[in-house]
Each structure stands twice: as C-alpha cells, then as structure tokens.
Design a protein around this motif. Sequence first.
Motif, PDB file in Angstrom:
ATOM      1  N   TYR A  28      46.544  26.879-103.460  1.00 54.63           N
ATOM      2  CA  TYR A  28      47.961  26.798-103.071  1.00 54.63           C
ATOM      3  C   TYR A  28      48.431  25.362-102.895  1.00 54.63           C
ATOM      4  O   TYR A  28      49.594  25.052-103.135  1.00 54.63           O
ATOM      5  CB  TYR A  28      48.199  27.650-101.807  1.00 54.63           C
ATOM      6  CG  TYR A  28      47.773  29.067-102.059  1.00 54.63           C
ATOM      7  CD1 TYR A  28      48.644  29.965-102.674  1.00 54.63           C
ATOM      8  CD2 TYR A  28      46.469  29.492-101.789  1.00 54.63           C
ATOM      9  CE1 TYR A  28      48.225  31.255-102.976  1.00 54.63           C
ATOM     10  CE2 TYR A  28      46.043  30.770-102.085  1.00 54.63           C
ATOM     11  CZ  TYR A  28      46.925  31.657-102.689  1.00 54.63           C
ATOM     12  OH  TYR A  28      46.522  32.910-103.014  1.00 54.63           O
TER      13      TYR A  28
ATOM     14  N   ASP B  61      49.281  24.436-106.290  1.00 53.48           N
ATOM     15  CA  ASP B  61      50.396  25.188-106.873  1.00 53.48           C
ATOM     16  C   ASP B  61      51.426  25.468-105.770  1.00 53.48           C
ATOM     17  O   ASP B  61      51.439  26.536-105.164  1.00 53.48           O
ATOM     18  CB  ASP B  61      49.876  26.495-107.491  1.00 53.48           C
ATOM     19  CG  ASP B  61      50.974  27.256-108.240  1.00 53.48           C
ATOM     20  OD1 ASP B  61      52.172  26.897-108.101  1.00 53.48           O
ATOM     21  OD2 ASP B  61      50.642  28.214-108.957  1.00 53.48           O
ATOM     22  N   ARG B  62      52.266  24.487-105.533  1.00 51.13           N
ATOM     23  CA  ARG B  62      53.206  24.606-104.416  1.00 51.13           C
ATOM     24  C   ARG B  62      54.255  25.689-104.653  1.00 51.13           C
ATOM     25  O   ARG B  62      54.810  26.248-103.712  1.00 51.13           O
ATOM     26  CB  ARG B  62      53.898  23.251-104.155  1.00 51.13           C
ATOM     27  CG  ARG B  62      52.934  22.118-103.816  1.00 51.13           C
ATOM     28  CD  ARG B  62      52.272  22.331-102.458  1.00 51.13           C
ATOM     29  NE  ARG B  62      51.237  21.332-102.216  1.00 51.13           N
ATOM     30  CZ  ARG B  62      51.236  20.477-101.188  1.00 51.13           C
ATOM     31  NH1 ARG B  62      52.203  20.505-100.301  1.00 51.13           N
ATOM     32  NH2 ARG B  62      50.247  19.615-101.053  1.00 51.13           N
ATOM     33  N   ARG B  63      54.532  25.982-105.920  1.00 55.04           N
ATOM     34  CA  ARG B  63      55.469  27.056-106.225  1.00 55.04           C
ATOM     35  C   ARG B  63      54.908  28.396-105.726  1.00 55.04           C
ATOM     36  O   ARG B  63      55.600  29.194-105.094  1.00 55.04           O
ATOM     37  CB  ARG B  63      55.715  27.103-107.735  1.00 55.04           C
ATOM     38  CG  ARG B  63      56.852  28.006-108.157  1.00 55.04           C
ATOM     39  CD  ARG B  63      57.020  27.981-109.668  1.00 55.04           C
ATOM     40  NE  ARG B  63      57.400  26.662-110.150  1.00 55.04           N
ATOM     41  CZ  ARG B  63      58.676  26.290-110.366  1.00 55.04           C
ATOM     42  NH1 ARG B  63      59.653  27.146-110.155  1.00 55.04           N
ATOM     43  NH2 ARG B  63      58.958  25.078-110.793  1.00 55.04           N
TER      44      ARG B  63
ATOM     45  N   ARG C 162      54.905  28.460-101.898  1.00 56.68           N
ATOM     46  CA  ARG C 162      56.234  28.799-101.378  1.00 56.68           C
ATOM     47  C   ARG C 162      56.540  30.288-101.553  1.00 56.68           C
ATOM     48  O   ARG C 162      57.119  30.917-100.660  1.00 56.68           O
ATOM     49  CB  ARG C 162      57.296  27.975-102.096  1.00 56.68           C
ATOM     50  CG  ARG C 162      57.243  26.487-101.766  1.00 56.68           C
ATOM     51  CD  ARG C 162      58.307  25.741-102.544  1.00 56.68           C
ATOM     52  NE  ARG C 162      58.206  24.299-102.330  1.00 56.68           N
ATOM     53  CZ  ARG C 162      59.078  23.413-102.802  1.00 56.68           C
ATOM     54  NH1 ARG C 162      60.119  23.821-103.518  1.00 56.68           N
ATOM     55  NH2 ARG C 162      58.922  22.125-102.566  1.00 56.68           N
ATOM     56  N   ALA C 163      56.151  30.826-102.688  1.00 51.75           N
ATOM     57  CA  ALA C 163      56.420  32.253-102.950  1.00 51.75           C
ATOM     58  C   ALA C 163      55.691  33.129-101.932  1.00 51.75           C
ATOM     59  O   ALA C 163      56.230  34.136-101.450  1.00 51.75           O
ATOM     60  CB  ALA C 163      56.000  32.607-104.374  1.00 51.75           C
TER      61      ALA C 163
ATOM     62  N   GLU D 109      56.569  23.252 -96.876  1.00 49.18           N
ATOM     63  CA  GLU D 109      56.993  23.604 -98.237  1.00 49.18           C
ATOM     64  C   GLU D 109      58.116  24.649 -98.198  1.00 49.18           C
ATOM     65  O   GLU D 109      59.028  24.622 -99.018  1.00 49.18           O
ATOM     66  CB  GLU D 109      55.814  24.118 -99.065  1.00 49.18           C
ATOM     67  CG  GLU D 109      54.865  23.020 -99.523  1.00 49.18           C
ATOM     68  CD  GLU D 109      55.520  21.982-100.451  1.00 49.18           C
ATOM     69  OE1 GLU D 109      56.501  22.301-101.146  1.00 49.18           O
ATOM     70  OE2 GLU D 109      55.039  20.833-100.454  1.00 49.18           O
TER      71      GLU D 109
ATOM     72  N   SER E 155      61.746  24.232 -99.877  1.00 48.27           N
ATOM     73  CA  SER E 155      62.287  25.200-100.843  1.00 48.27           C
ATOM     74  C   SER E 155      63.763  25.477-100.577  1.00 48.27           C
ATOM     75  O   SER E 155      64.425  26.150-101.361  1.00 48.27           O
ATOM     76  CB  SER E 155      61.496  26.506-100.775  1.00 48.27           C
ATOM     77  OG  SER E 155      61.872  27.261 -99.619  1.00 48.27           O
TER      78      SER E 155
ATOM     79  N   THR F 270      56.126  16.907-104.404  1.00 48.89           N
ATOM     80  CA  THR F 270      57.548  16.907-104.779  1.00 48.89           C
ATOM     81  C   THR F 270      58.403  16.442-103.616  1.00 48.89           C
ATOM     82  O   THR F 270      59.251  17.185-103.107  1.00 48.89           O
ATOM     83  CB  THR F 270      57.990  18.327-105.203  1.00 48.89           C
ATOM     84  OG1 THR F 270      57.664  19.236-104.135  1.00 48.89           O
ATOM     85  CG2 THR F 270      57.306  18.767-106.481  1.00 48.89           C
TER      86      THR F 270
ATOM     87  N   GLU G 163      62.197  16.862-103.214  1.00 46.48           N
ATOM     88  CA  GLU G 163      62.802  18.153-102.863  1.00 46.48           C
ATOM     89  C   GLU G 163      63.150  18.260-101.381  1.00 46.48           C
ATOM     90  O   GLU G 163      63.738  19.262-100.946  1.00 46.48           O
ATOM     91  CB  GLU G 163      61.890  19.296-103.304  1.00 46.48           C
ATOM     92  CG  GLU G 163      61.771  19.317-104.815  1.00 46.48           C
ATOM     93  CD  GLU G 163      61.068  20.549-105.359  1.00 46.48           C
ATOM     94  OE1 GLU G 163      60.780  21.466-104.577  1.00 46.48           O
ATOM     95  OE2 GLU G 163      60.826  20.569-106.569  1.00 46.48           O
TER      96      GLU G 163
END
Lengths: 258, 258
Positions: A104, A107-109, A112-113, A147, A151, A169, A172
Amino acid sequence: MRILALGVAMLIGVHAANAAVRTKVVEYRQGNTALEGYLAWDDAVQGQRPGVLVVHEWTGLGEYAKARARKLAEMGYVAFAVDIYGKGIRPKTPEEAATQSGIYKKDRRLMRARVQAGLDVLRGNPMCDRKRVAAIGYCFGGTCVLELARSGADIAGVVSFHGGLDTPTSAEAKNIRCKVLVLHGGDDPHVPRKDVDAFEDEMRAAGVDWQLVIYGGAVHGFTNPASGHDKSRGVAYDAQADRRSWEAMKAFFAEVLK
Amino acid sequence: MRILALGVAMLIGVHAANAAVRTKVVEYRQGNTALEGYLAWDDAVQGQRPGVLVVHEWTGLGEYAKARARKLAEMGYVAFAVDIYGKGIRPKTPEEAATQSGIYKKDRRLMRARVQAGLDVLRGNPMCDRKRVAAIGYCFGGTCVLELARSGADIAGVVSFHGGLDTPTSAEAKNIRCKVLVLHGGDDPHVPRKDVDAFEDEMRAAGVDWQLVIYGGAVHGFTNPASGHDKSRGVAYDAQADRRSWEAMKAFFAEVLK
C-alpha cells in the motif's frame, strides 16, 4: 479549581458508568477484495453522533486498533476500525507486516481506496452523523489517514499518531479539505527530521490547516504498550506521550467534531 | 457526549460567575533596580493555589500580559505578570522595544535574574502554593521563561508562546528540571527553522521533558490581537492558533500543576 475538576471528573465518571459499549465485526468490500472491520458504539447514546475511523498499524487490524475504537465509543463516538489488508490477512511477523504495508505504501491509489471503503461503511451506518467524521491512524495507519486527506476526502479532520509522513504525491496536498493533526515522537528514527521538514513544507505550500506536535524523547510506536520499553530499538511505548497525544486528539475533536 | 459537554460548560459558567478577580500593582526590586509587576487572583478561591508567572512581550509589561494574568486568575491560579525592564520603562516604539529587549537578550544572566525576581514575588505570596508554580511568556517573554528553565529553576513547567528559542548557552539545558512546552507559529519569520532545529537538538541532548507544537499558518505574535491581521508582515494575530495554544497550555497545566 479543585471543585471544578472534581465536578468534571464526576460527570465523566457518570458517563462511563452508563456507557454500554457494543461492538460487531463488519464484512465489506473494496473492489473484489473482502475486508473485515470492527465497529464500536455506545448503546446509551441516543441518535446520531460523530464518527471516527481508526486505521491500524502495519500488523493489520488487531486488538490494539479495536481497543482504541472501544475507547472512542466510550467517549460517545461511533468508531470503525478498518481493515486495509483484507479478511484474514493479519501479519504475524515484521517481515510479513513489511510486505503487506509495502504493497500500500507503493500503491497510494489502492491505499486511499481501502481507507475510503472503510469511511463509506462508517458514513453509511445510521448512528453516524455523516457531517461530523474524523479519521485517526497509527504508524502505517497514520500514513493512510494523511493519504485520505490528500485524496480530498470531505471529512472534518485526520490525526496521525507516529505515522509515516512521506508521500510520492506531495503536490496533492492542495486537495486537502480537512484539518490535519500530526502527533510525532521527537526521537522517532523511522520518521526522521527530513521527512518532518518535507511534510511541513508540503502543508505550508498547500495552505493546509495543519498542526504538528513533537513529543520529546518519544520514539516510533509510542502509543502502543506492545512496543515494549527499549527506546534504543527505535520503537517503544511512552506512557506520557501516549496520554498527551490522546489528550491532543481529544482537544482536536472538540474543535472539529463539535 | 453533549450532556457531558453541557455539564462541563455549566460548571465553568458557575465558576466564572462566582469568580471575583482582584488585582494589584506590586513594587519589587532586583538588585538596585525598581520593578513594578501586576498580581491577579480570585477572591472566591480559598487558601493556597498554583501560581503562574507571566512574562511580557518586548514592549514591556502592559495591558496584554495583565489581561492574561487576569484570565489565569479566573481559572483559579494566582498569577504574577512580571516587569523585566524596570518601573516606568515601557517602550512606545519598535525601536525602543528592540533596544530594551536587546539588553536582556545580550545579557542572559541579567534576564534570568529579572525573571527570578518575579518568581520570588509570586512564591512569596501567601496565596501561592510554592510547590505548584509554572511560568509562561510571550515572544521576548518566551525567551525569558526558557532561560528561567535553563537556570535550573525548581518549578513545574514553562510555556513559550511564539518565543525566541535561541540561547548563547545551550549546554545549560542540562540544568533544566521542569517540563517545557513550546508553542510556535509554523510561518514565524522571527523564529526560523534553524532556530527550531537547534532548540530541539538542545532539548534532546540534555534529555529534557520537552514538547513542541507547531501551528500551521501562524506567524509571530499570533496570540495578540494587537498584532493585526497582515501575515505578510511576519507578525499577526491568528484567532485559531491563539485558542489552540491556550488550550495546549491548559492541558499542560492540568498535568504539571495538578
């Protein structure tokens, strides 16, 4: 002053005596992944109340995060301890924990999910006042709630306890809509000064409402008694920093969840 | 939770309604210098109570520090707003303030002697519980209370609000016997990151019980409405950081003056 303090203590005592904390395991999904979280609330509280999301350490959802959720329930919140890793994925060794958390962190996306999926469960609960929600996280979970903030989540605030502050990122941060409180151990070797400096610069550049508290002498994992007492290992419990940081969180909630 | 909050508010309300804050000007000396401080207490409080020393900004003892002393008196403390500069020395311009504060910044021994003289007045007051004393200071006064700590003063704690953190004698931090809380504006151009870093290193090396809170977006003088609202000047009031830092001080006092 003493009379006042006594009065407050009595009220809190009365509240605790009436508290009827209930918990349940909640199965939910993110994409195709089955997740298993833990909801805690106080049956003695009537109607909707603010909600607090709790994100676990790198060892996954376990007794520690659950205990924090119950403590928040005693305080009158509805708390949901999320599961980032997936049902049954509960690392037993540091190696396994590093592997799981690494997925994780890289893979921050996805990170976040997974946090968002937990937030959806909390918000969807009829006890939860959707407009008054905050998220807290410990170590890896601190990284997760930051994170979540990046988002652009529409929540009131996030609190990181000895969390990792780095992000791939940082631009963001401009998406952040909530208030941010970071509670950091002044001797934490896992979150060195360069990370703290970069985090401050990130928040500053984005004009975020941020606060950072540094507890002198505290190292990584300072809120968890399971961290042991050997500070030379870089991970250790610090009862004073634990208490102070919990109080700081309470003061923050008094502001953002009022 | 709401009932609890209401209960607390009512108690505080009742206390405030009963509060009978009294004040008096106190003349005292340090060496051959006449000083004129300001004592505040609540007549409704019986017997001995904790004491709080208040050290003024670079403009000298004025209405701002006095108002803080009265606020502390309302909270049940006996508060003494000291006079570092001397009776009648109340700078009217930034130039005069820089000259006066410069005298003590350059002569830390004298600075410490002046704060200590105020501490002696507070401790000597029969209302003051000598074993439960703390000191707070604003800007220049923050520097003063940190020097008081470095002198090895036997007090419970010091709190610096947007104070200068530098010292010519950082090795003397080893003398510190009290707890230290520093409340700092994240964008304070008068206390830059290098000073904050040096302060942290100083506290760390000496093994002090220290905490640092950084308020994002706040600049120098953030607790004083007289600082105005133009952050681009590097000095400005920040109502949120003012409130948060006062709450942080209260939490600190709840711990060290209990």
